[in-house]
Write a protein that holds these residues in place. Structure first.
Motif, short mmCIF file in Angstrom:
data_model
loop_
_atom_site.label_atom_id
_atom_site.label_comp_id
_atom_site.label_asym_id
_atom_site.label_seq_id
_atom_site.Cartn_x
_atom_site.Cartn_y
_atom_site.Cartn_z
N GLN A 120 0.82 -1.20 0.00
CA GLN A 120 0.00 0.00 0.00
C GLN A 120 0.86 1.25 0.00
O GLN A 120 0.50 2.24 -0.64
N ASP A 121 1.97 1.19 0.72
CA ASP A 121 2.85 2.36 0.75
C ASP A 121 3.44 2.63 -0.63
O ASP A 121 3.58 3.77 -1.04
N GLY A 122 3.76 1.55 -1.36
CA GLY A 122 4.32 1.71 -2.69
C GLY A 122 3.35 2.32 -3.67
O GLY A 122 3.73 3.04 -4.59
N LEU A 123 2.07 2.04 -3.50
CA LEU A 123 1.07 2.61 -4.39
C LEU A 123 0.65 4.01 -3.96
O LEU A 123 0.24 4.82 -4.77
N ALA A 124 0.76 4.31 -2.65
CA ALA A 124 0.33 5.62 -2.16
C ALA A 124 1.34 6.72 -2.47
O ALA A 124 0.97 7.83 -2.81
N SER A 125 2.62 6.41 -2.32
CA SER A 125 3.64 7.43 -2.61
C SER A 125 4.14 7.24 -4.03
O SER A 125 4.35 6.13 -4.48
N ASN A 126 4.33 8.34 -4.72
CA ASN A 126 4.71 8.28 -6.13
C ASN A 126 6.22 8.42 -6.31
O ASN A 126 6.68 9.28 -7.03
N THR A 127 6.99 7.57 -5.64
CA THR A 127 8.43 7.61 -5.85
C THR A 127 8.82 6.52 -6.83
O THR A 127 8.14 5.50 -6.96
N TYR B 234 11.34 4.47 -6.69
CA TYR B 234 11.76 3.24 -6.04
C TYR B 234 10.56 2.37 -5.67
O TYR B 234 10.60 1.15 -5.84
N ASP B 235 9.51 2.99 -5.17
CA ASP B 235 8.30 2.23 -4.86
C ASP B 235 7.68 1.65 -6.12
O ASP B 235 7.18 0.53 -6.12
N ALA B 236 7.70 2.41 -7.21
CA ALA B 236 7.15 1.92 -8.47
C ALA B 236 7.94 0.73 -8.97
O ALA B 236 7.37 -0.25 -9.47
N ILE B 237 9.25 0.79 -8.82
CA ILE B 237 10.10 -0.33 -9.27
C ILE B 237 9.86 -1.56 -8.41
O ILE B 237 9.75 -2.67 -8.93
#
Length: 107
Positions: A1-8, A10-13
């Motif tokens: 959820q954190d990866g989808l909530a923040s648009n960085t 690294y999270d997208a990767i």
């Protein structure tokens, strides 16, 4: 959820890699749930990460895209009807039957 909530990036990767792994695991292990969850999360990740780009388009661009999609679907449907009326099978029909028969064998 954190990866989808923040648009960085690294999270997208990370989310993209995990969804690709789930998609590939579902294909190789032939498990439908892994495959569909991986495909769904990958599409969701693409849509959410590109939101700043498609969220700022003018209204007429959305109208143009919707019109092109409707014209393409209608043209393909009419072409498919003409092929079926002649008794021919289309590549899409053969591909659809192969995919359905293959997916029925999966867990």
């Amino acid at each position: 959820q954190d990866g989808l909530a923040s648009n960085t990036i690294y999270d997208a990767i990370i989310v993209g890699t995990l969804s690709l792994l789930s998609l590939l695991a579902g294909m190789f292990l032939q498990i439908k749930s892994y495959f569909f969850v991986g495909a769904g999360v990958l599409l969701l990740n693409v849509f959410l990460q590109t939101r700043p780009y498609w969220g700022n388009m003018p209204w007429w661009f959305y109208l143009l895209i919707a019109g092109l999609i409707l014209i393409t679907v209608a043209s393909f449907n009419e072409w498919n009807k003409q092929k079926v009326n002649k008794g021919e099978t289309t590549f899409i029909m053969v591909l659809k039957e192969k995919v359905i028969s293959t997916m029925k064998k999966w867990d």
